[in-house]
Design a protein around this motif. Sequence first.
Motif, PDB file in Angstrom:
ATOM      1  N   ARG A 232     -16.074 -63.217 -86.967  1.00  0.00           N
ATOM      2  CA  ARG A 232     -15.020 -63.708 -86.245  1.00  0.00           C
ATOM      3  C   ARG A 232     -13.898 -64.143 -87.448  1.00  0.00           C
ATOM      4  O   ARG A 232     -14.030 -64.204 -88.573  1.00  0.00           O
ATOM      5  N   PRO A 236      -8.348 -67.906 -85.942  1.00  0.00           N
ATOM      6  CA  PRO A 236      -8.022 -66.777 -84.532  1.00  0.00           C
ATOM      7  C   PRO A 236      -5.853 -67.185 -84.917  1.00  0.00           C
ATOM      8  O   PRO A 236      -5.697 -66.048 -84.366  1.00  0.00           O
ATOM      9  N   ALA A 239      -4.130 -63.683 -85.854  1.00  0.00           N
ATOM     10  CA  ALA A 239      -4.182 -62.704 -85.079  1.00  0.00           C
ATOM     11  C   ALA A 239      -2.676 -62.387 -84.802  1.00  0.00           C
ATOM     12  O   ALA A 239      -2.013 -61.463 -84.990  1.00  0.00           O
ATOM     13  N   THR A 240      -1.771 -63.086 -85.025  1.00  0.00           N
ATOM     14  CA  THR A 240      -0.652 -62.599 -84.697  1.00  0.00           C
ATOM     15  C   THR A 240       0.469 -61.921 -85.707  1.00  0.00           C
ATOM     16  O   THR A 240       1.268 -61.779 -85.937  1.00  0.00           O
ATOM     17  N   ARG A 272      -2.396 -57.934 -82.124  1.00  0.00           N
ATOM     18  CA  ARG A 272      -3.088 -58.955 -81.976  1.00  0.00           C
ATOM     19  C   ARG A 272      -4.290 -59.100 -81.071  1.00  0.00           C
ATOM     20  O   ARG A 272      -5.204 -59.584 -81.407  1.00  0.00           O
ATOM     21  N   ARG A 273      -4.215 -58.311 -80.263  1.00  0.00           N
ATOM     22  CA  ARG A 273      -5.275 -58.595 -79.035  1.00  0.00           C
ATOM     23  C   ARG A 273      -6.405 -57.240 -79.291  1.00  0.00           C
ATOM     24  O   ARG A 273      -7.610 -57.751 -79.397  1.00  0.00           O
ATOM     25  N   THR A 276      -8.617 -59.708 -81.623  1.00  0.00           N
ATOM     26  CA  THR A 276      -8.662 -61.155 -81.513  1.00  0.00           C
ATOM     27  C   THR A 276     -10.415 -60.660 -81.119  1.00  0.00           C
ATOM     28  O   THR A 276     -11.243 -61.939 -81.130  1.00  0.00           O
ATOM     29  N   ARG A 277     -10.177 -59.598 -79.963  1.00  0.00           N
ATOM     30  CA  ARG A 277     -11.492 -58.941 -79.159  1.00  0.00           C
ATOM     31  C   ARG A 277     -12.216 -58.730 -79.956  1.00  0.00           C
ATOM     32  O   ARG A 277     -13.983 -58.820 -79.742  1.00  0.00           O
ATOM     33  N   ALA A 280     -13.341 -61.320 -82.296  1.00  0.00           N
ATOM     34  CA  ALA A 280     -13.499 -63.398 -80.828  1.00  0.00           C
ATOM     35  C   ALA A 280     -14.887 -63.843 -81.637  1.00  0.00           C
ATOM     36  O   ALA A 280     -15.650 -64.257 -82.260  1.00  0.00           O
TER      37      ALA A 280
END
Length: 281
Positions: A232, A236, A239-240, A272-273, A276-277, A280
């Motif tokens: 992970r 988090p 990610a941006t 980013r998405r 994150t996936r 996570a």
Amino acid sequence: MTVLLPDSLDRACAQLADHPEAHVLAGGTDLMVEVNFGHRRPEAVLSLARVPELKGWGRDGDTLVLGAGVTYTELCDPAIAELAPALAQAARTVGSPQIRNAGTIGGNLGTGSPAGDTLPVLAALDATVELVSVTGRRTLPLAEYCIGPKRTARDATEIIASVSVPVARGPQEYLKVGPRNAMVISVAGLAAVADIEGRRVAVGLGSVGPVPLRAPEAEAWVVDRIDWSAGRLVDPADATEFGSLVAAAARPIDDHRATADYRRHCVSVLARRALTRMFAA
Ligand SMILES: Cc1cc2nc3c(=O)[nH]c(=O)nc-3n(C[C@H](O)[C@H](O)[C@H](O)COP(=O)(O)OP(=O)(O)OC[C@H]3O[C@@H](n4cnc5c(N)ncnc54)[C@H](O)[C@@H]3O)c2cc1C
């Protein structure tokens, strides 16, 4: 029109050597659109429909070898999807069931469109493309195969035989933006693949440059932002920043489908998405 119907790869190569003006026809989902719109009037067509060598796929150690005639429907099969999840995700976004039944990965490579959905995945996976002709075989990294928008290093007498990718070594994602969810040419496409053991993330970008692009700066930056043993992100929010760095690697243009600015924005959101996936908490 001369229609050539070879029943083996050797015969296909021989006939193409005799008729270098012939257009190779696989599923026809690109070529026949061009014919129907009058953009092409081929004097000769060489159909691959009866060439068995192009249709299969297999695993050779840690490498997945996909015959050029493998269709999108086949790419979605769980047996392939397990080995190349992002390729299956990309295949699932292509056209409609009819297009996925007919269209092939070799045809996506043959057209070489910057919007081809498999190409960002193949770029992220460092795929190699195998080309065959009467003079022999050669293997090109995807980065050398795609040389411009709808321009490839394939010679007119060569047939794309297969494409090889490493089997998945971690999570993978393919995400695409278009004006609707199906039957759409991508405004931006992004593949992200992770190699957990090798501690690497690779990114492939589609529709935001003349050829599929990588994002080397973002790929290097993100390595230390991942807790590799836990699988992970350390923070988090990183990610941006990853999204911004990936967007900086895009080289989009304004066209009838989207502006360059919007495409860059799409890439940052998709990156980013995807990250994150994949990682996570
Ligand atoms: C309605 C519709 C929706 C679509 N949606 C998508 C989409 O969402 N995403 C996407 O990426 N594409 C999409 N496409 C485009 C198309 O389906 C794909 O590019 C597909 O992969 C083409 O494969 P094919 O087997 O039909 O190729 P063909 O049309 O048979 O050939 C395409 C080109 O590749 C060459 N070629 C094919 N196979 C070989 C080979 N083995 N060796 C050498 N040259 C070869 C041909 O000569 C031709 O120039 C869509 C098309 C349609 C009509």
